[in-house]
Design an enzyme around this catalytic site. Sequence first.
Site, PDB file in Angstrom:
ATOM      1  N   HIS A  79      -2.957  21.034   8.592  1.00 43.12           N
ATOM      2  CA  HIS A  79      -3.878  21.309   7.580  1.00 43.12           C
ATOM      3  C   HIS A  79      -4.808  20.706   7.145  1.00 43.12           C
ATOM      4  O   HIS A  79      -4.742  19.333   7.604  1.00 43.12           O
ATOM      5  CB  HIS A  79      -2.784  21.350   6.088  1.00 43.12           C
ATOM      6  N   CYS A 129      -0.861  26.591  10.763  1.00 42.27           N
ATOM      7  CA  CYS A 129       0.510  26.211  10.558  1.00 42.27           C
ATOM      8  C   CYS A 129       1.364  27.468  10.977  1.00 42.27           C
ATOM      9  O   CYS A 129       1.377  28.085  11.866  1.00 42.27           O
ATOM     10  CB  CYS A 129       0.834  25.532   9.169  1.00 42.27           C
TER      11      CYS A 129
END
Length: 522
Positions: free
Chosen positions: A468, A367
Amino acid sequence: MTESPDPILAPVEYTAAPDLPRRARALMIQGTASDVGKSMVVAGLCRAFTRRGLVVRPFKAQNMSNNAAVASDSDLPPGPDGFAPPGEIGRAQAVQARACKVPPSIHMNPVLLKPQTDIGSQVVLRGRVLGNCPARFYHKMRHQLIPAVLDSFRRLAAEADLVLVEGAGSGAEIYLRDSDITNMRFAEAADLPVVILGDIDRGGLMAAIVGSYDLLSESDRSRVVGYLINKFRGDFSLFEPACKIMTERTGWPMLGVLRWFDKADRLPAEDSLALERPAETGGKGLKIAVPHLSRIANFDDLDPLAAEPGVSVVWVHPGHPIPADTDVVVLPGSKATRTDLAVLRRNGWDIDILAHVRHGGRVVGLCAGFQMLGTMVRDPDGIEGAPGETPGLGLLDIETVIGGAKRLVDLDVTDHVSGCRVTGYEMHMGVTSGPGLERPWLSFDHGNGPRPEGAVSADGRVMGSYVHGLFGSDSFRGHWLGQVGAQAAGLDFEARIEAALDALADHCEANLDLDALLALAR
């Protein structure tokens, strides 16, 4: 963060449910401080009472954490496809929902604050980002959120037999009482009985319990039905005189003693306070170093790797270099990418990472960590701080512009590159572009053909993705470990979490009188 006295936030709007009959009894667990174990105790009670056949729901009015989870329900309007986008809640409430064996809901944590600077946070109301807000302004606006918070609580209370409510920090911070939406003011508004939870392992428990009593008003004291002692080790008979004194001083009965739970590290932690204690987890084979960023987010991405016997995950704290014998550096998520790029450089970690790559080491960015691997991160509108741009590490030929709508997506897909099933989620703001994306790390089947995801360097040693939870997928984790020269142990990570929740429920059953606690709920 917006620095003006009156930041521009989206209106406090929400969809109110019609008047609903309150079916559930409720009990609130407040703490004497942050990190005393409230989230874990509530999770254990959720699983224990669920196993007894009750319909149980967790609730926390306001959570401050950058460890978040996707909730499939939403107050957001439908998008072009006719479906409302999902929302987000604190990771702790998602774990508690799992303990109740139900999907996470925005109503379990209606207000989520995601810290972006030392004095301000992104404010999320029932899954919708209102904007960025300095703490001083948020304290003035919190009363506007109470109707939405109470509406969410009523929705849960209408569908459950028992709602277990978690407080935040300490309920005895009386200087916050007038603007409180999480502790005693909420307990008053929802008419909740309160149990005070203290952590004996950190010391000062007597002062914390008696001090809470002395600070609370008479009306707030009357809501407290007793106190619990958490994280006890040793011979309790030596501490019984202290309990007698605390009960004499407060009039509150001691409701139970939870002994130390040695499987606590198998459940996702609520916030980065948990990373301040253990420096290293897992095995002694492949060494993974993770810089502890100032605005670290969703750091439980590393839990599955730390659980592998053949992997050692080392958290590198500020002031310490990345160890020279590191095999893989993982740059985790962050709520403020440019701020944490500055943290990398201030600690010399950028130099360590570039040297690591020159010497044949590997780097993974997740991310915001993926964004940091590029050549530039731009934030023209000041979404995450002051407007501007910051050079990245230059390890991938990409750049990112922070802005646009937040992307929240739950994933359960096949990765066509590895051939593995991948479960996880996306939760980010920003658009990444550049030639580096022509070499994707992953390729997902979304039903309309493969979609490339992330990027990998030409030599295959630097890679990044917005996803994630990648390493929570057992087959993918095993595939990736094989690529970097390690071997997976065949661990079923999801089963490990379920076993930990059951063990936590067993721990609560063995240490507490659950019938008595249920009788105190009303």
